[in-house]
Design an enzyme around this catalytic site. Structure first.
Site, mmCIF file in Angstrom:
data_model
loop_
_atom_site.group_PDB
_atom_site.id
_atom_site.type_symbol
_atom_site.label_atom_id
_atom_site.label_comp_id
_atom_site.label_asym_id
_atom_site.label_seq_id
_atom_site.Cartn_x
_atom_site.Cartn_y
_atom_site.Cartn_z
ATOM 1 N N ASP A 64 -6.824 -3.973 -5.709
ATOM 2 C CA ASP A 64 -6.450 -2.638 -5.212
ATOM 3 C C ASP A 64 -4.994 -2.295 -5.544
ATOM 4 O O ASP A 64 -4.625 -1.130 -5.666
ATOM 5 C CB ASP A 64 -6.600 -2.553 -3.679
ATOM 6 C CG ASP A 64 -7.756 -3.338 -3.108
ATOM 7 O OD1 ASP A 64 -8.169 -4.337 -3.723
ATOM 8 O OD2 ASP A 64 -8.237 -2.978 -2.031
ATOM 9 N N ASP A 84 0.798 -1.229 0.000
ATOM 10 C CA ASP A 84 0.000 0.000 0.000
ATOM 11 C C ASP A 84 0.831 1.280 0.000
ATOM 12 O O ASP A 84 0.279 2.373 0.177
ATOM 13 C CB ASP A 84 -0.944 0.016 1.216
ATOM 14 C CG ASP A 84 -2.166 -0.855 0.990
ATOM 15 O OD1 ASP A 84 -2.649 -0.907 -0.158
ATOM 16 O OD2 ASP A 84 -2.625 -1.472 1.958
HETATM 17 N N1 GLY Z 1 -7.433 -0.995 -0.332
HETATM 18 C C1 GLY Z 1 -8.279 -1.402 0.702
HETATM 19 C C2 GLY Z 1 -9.695 -1.124 0.439
HETATM 20 O O1 GLY Z 1 -10.068 -0.684 -0.631
HETATM 21 O O2 GLY Z 1 -10.480 -1.356 1.347
#
Ligand code: GLY
Length: 414
Positions: free
Chosen positions: A190, A130
Site C-alpha cells: 500500500d 499513510d
Molecule cells: N491501506 C490499508 C488498506 O488498504 O486496507
C-alpha cells in the site's frame, strides 16, 4: 408528511435517472454517478453532524475525538466516523473536492474546505506512512483546484514528516510501527500510494531528496514484494541495517502466499504513478504485468469485481472487494494513456468495471450512510469490515469517473 430536505432533490434525481437509462445502464455514466454522489454526499454530511454531536455526549469515546470523516458503517447501520489520525481521514474531503471539480459549485468547495482543514494537524505527524492518503487526497486535491498557498506549506511539511520514516540501509520507507514483536521494519505494498506526495514535494521544492526516497522505495518494493507471476506480498519485513528481507507475510490477505486483491490494486496504481513521475520504462512494464495478472486471473469473476483475495478458499462463496475494483479502474485509465497499442484493452476493462459497479454495486439512494458503493472488504482475515461500504472505494470510483471523462473529452489527465 414529514419529508427530510435531502429527499426532495433525490426524488428529482431518481426521476431523471429512470428516464435516462438504457437497458439498466445510464446513458452518461459519469453524469449519472455525479448526480447520485451529490445526493449521497449531501446526506452523508448531515449524518456526520449527527454522529459528531452524539459522540460529544459520549464520555467513553473521548480518546477518539475529534471525529473528522466517515469511514464505513457500524454493524447497527450507523455511520462510523474516524479521527484525523485514521489512515482513511483524507478520502471524504477528497470526494468533496472531486464534487467541486466536476460541478464548479462553490458550496462543494466550502464543504471540502470544512472537512480538509481539521487535517492540518497531520503535517507534523511522523507516526505513519499513510500521510499521502491522508494529506495528499485532501490538501493535494484542494491545492490542485484552488492554488491555496497555505495548503502548499502543509503538504511540504507532511512530505518532510513522511521522509523521516525512510531507512537508508534498506532503501525503504517504514510503513507501520505496530506489531514490533513480529516485524522489525514492515513495508506494505500500500505504501506505494504515498510516494505521490513525495514527487509533488520534489517538484514544488526542487529538493531531490524527496525524489530519491520515492525512487529507492519503489525499486526495493519492485525487487522484494513481487513473485515471478507479478502477484504481490502484502508485508515485507526488512533488517534496517543490512537491508536483508526477514519475512514475507500477509496481514489483511488470506495467507502469506496468497494474493490480497487490494494489495494488487495498490501495486497497479503505484507503478503507474511511478512511470508518470519518472518516465522509467521498467515501472511501465511492471504496471502492465500487474494489470495482466489481475485481468487474466482464472478466479477474477466475469463482472471483473474481484473477491477480497484471489486465493480465498471458498471462492465463489467469498465476499468481493469493490474498493480493489475502483482503485484498479482508476489506475487503468491512467495506464491506458501510456500504452498506445494496448490502450483500448485497458479502457475496456476499466469501463466494464465502472459499468458493473454502477449497475450492481451502488448503495440505495438516500440510505447506506450516504456511501456510494456497497460490498467492499477491509480485512476479512482480521474479521473486520466484511462486505461493507468503504470511503476509499467511493473516492477511487469518483476519481476513475473523472479520468474516464477527461479521456473521452480529449483533455489531459494531469
Ligand atoms: N491501506 C490499508 C488498506 O488498504 O486496507
Amino acid at each position: 408528511m414529514n419529508v427530510k430536505p435531502f429527499i426532495i432533490p433525490f426524488l428529482f434525481a431518481t426521476l431523471i435517472l429512470i428516464q435516462s437509462c438504457n437497458n439498466g445502464q445510464p446513458k452518461d455514466i459519469v453524469a449519472d454517478n455525479f448526480n447520485f454522489a451529490a445526493q449521497q454526499l449531501q446526506y452523508a454530511i448531515e449524518l456526520t453532524g449527527e454522529a459528531v454531536s452524539k459522540d460529544s455526549r459520549d464520555s467513553a469515546s473521548k480518546a477518539r475525538r475529534p471525529l473528522a470523516s466517515p469511514r464505513t458503517l457500524e454493524e447497527d447501520g450507523s455511520l462510523k466516523m474516524v479521527p484525523v489520525r485514521d489512515w482513511t481521514s483524507g478520502f471524504f474531503p477528497g470526494e468533496l473536492w472531486f464534487m467541486y471539480e466536476k460541478t464548479g459549485d462553490q458550496e462543494w468547495k466550502e464543504r471540502a474546505i470544512q472537512f480538509t482543514e481539521p487535517l492540518q494537524v497531520l503535517r507534523h505527524h511522523t507516526g505513519t506512512h499513510d500521510l499521502g492518503f491522508m494529506v495528499y487526497n485532501s490538501f493535494g486535491n484542494g491545492l490542485r483546484l484552488t492554488g491555496n498557498s497555505g495548503f502548499k506549506e502543509i503538504l511540504l511539511d507532511a512530505a518532510r514528516s513522511l521522509s523521516t520514516r525512510y531507512k537508508p540501509g534498506a532503501k525503504i520507507i517504514r510503513s507501520w510501527d505496530h506489531n514490533r514483536d513480529k516485524w522489525q521494519c514492515p513495508v506494505i505494498i500500500d505504501n506505494m500510494m504515498n510516494l505521490e506526495l513525495l514527487f509533488w514535494a520534489f517538484k514544488e521544492s526542487g529538493d531531490s531528496t524527496f525524489y530519491r526516497i520515492a525512487v529507492n522505495h519503489a525499486n526495493s518494493t519492485m525487487k522484494n514484494h513481487f513473485r515471478p507471476d507479478y502477484s504481490t506480498y502484502h508485508v515485507v519485513d526488512y533488517d534496517t541495517i543490512t537491508g536483508e528481507v526477514l519475512n514475507r507475510h500477509t496481514h489483511q490477505g488470506f495467507a502469506h502466499e496468497s494474493t490480497w486483491s487490494r494489495g494488487q490494486a495498490w501495486a497497479l496504481y503505484g507503478y503507474t504513478l511511478m512511470y508518470r513521475e519518472t518516465g522509467d520504462q521498467a515501472y511501465l512494464n511492471q504496471a502492465n504485468h500487474i494489470a495482466e495478472y489481475i485481468f487474466t486471473h482464472p478466479r477474477l469473476p466475469e463482472d471483473l469485481i474481484p473477491y477480497w483475495d484471489f486465493d480465498a478458499p471458498e471462492i465463489p462463496n467469498e465476499p468481493r472487494d469493490v474498493s480493489a475494483a475502483a482503485i484498479t479502474a482508476s489506475a487503468l485509465y491512467e495506464l491506458s494513456s501510456y500504452n498506445g497499442g494496448d490502450a483500448g484493452r485497458y479502457t475496456r476493462w476499466a469501463d466494464t468495471v465502472l459499468e458493473n459497479l454502477t449497475t450492481d454495486y451502488r448503495a440505495t439512494p438516500g440510505a447506506d450512510g450516504g456511501f456510494l458503493l456497497l460490498h467492499s472488504t477491509g480485512a476479512k482475515s482480521l474479521n473486520s469490515e466484511i462486505d461493507v461500504p468503504l470511503v476509499y472505494a467511493d473516492y477511487y470510483y469518483l476519481e476513475a469517473l473523472l479520468r474516464k471523462s477527461r479521456i473521452e473529452d480529449n483533455r489531459p489527465l494531469f
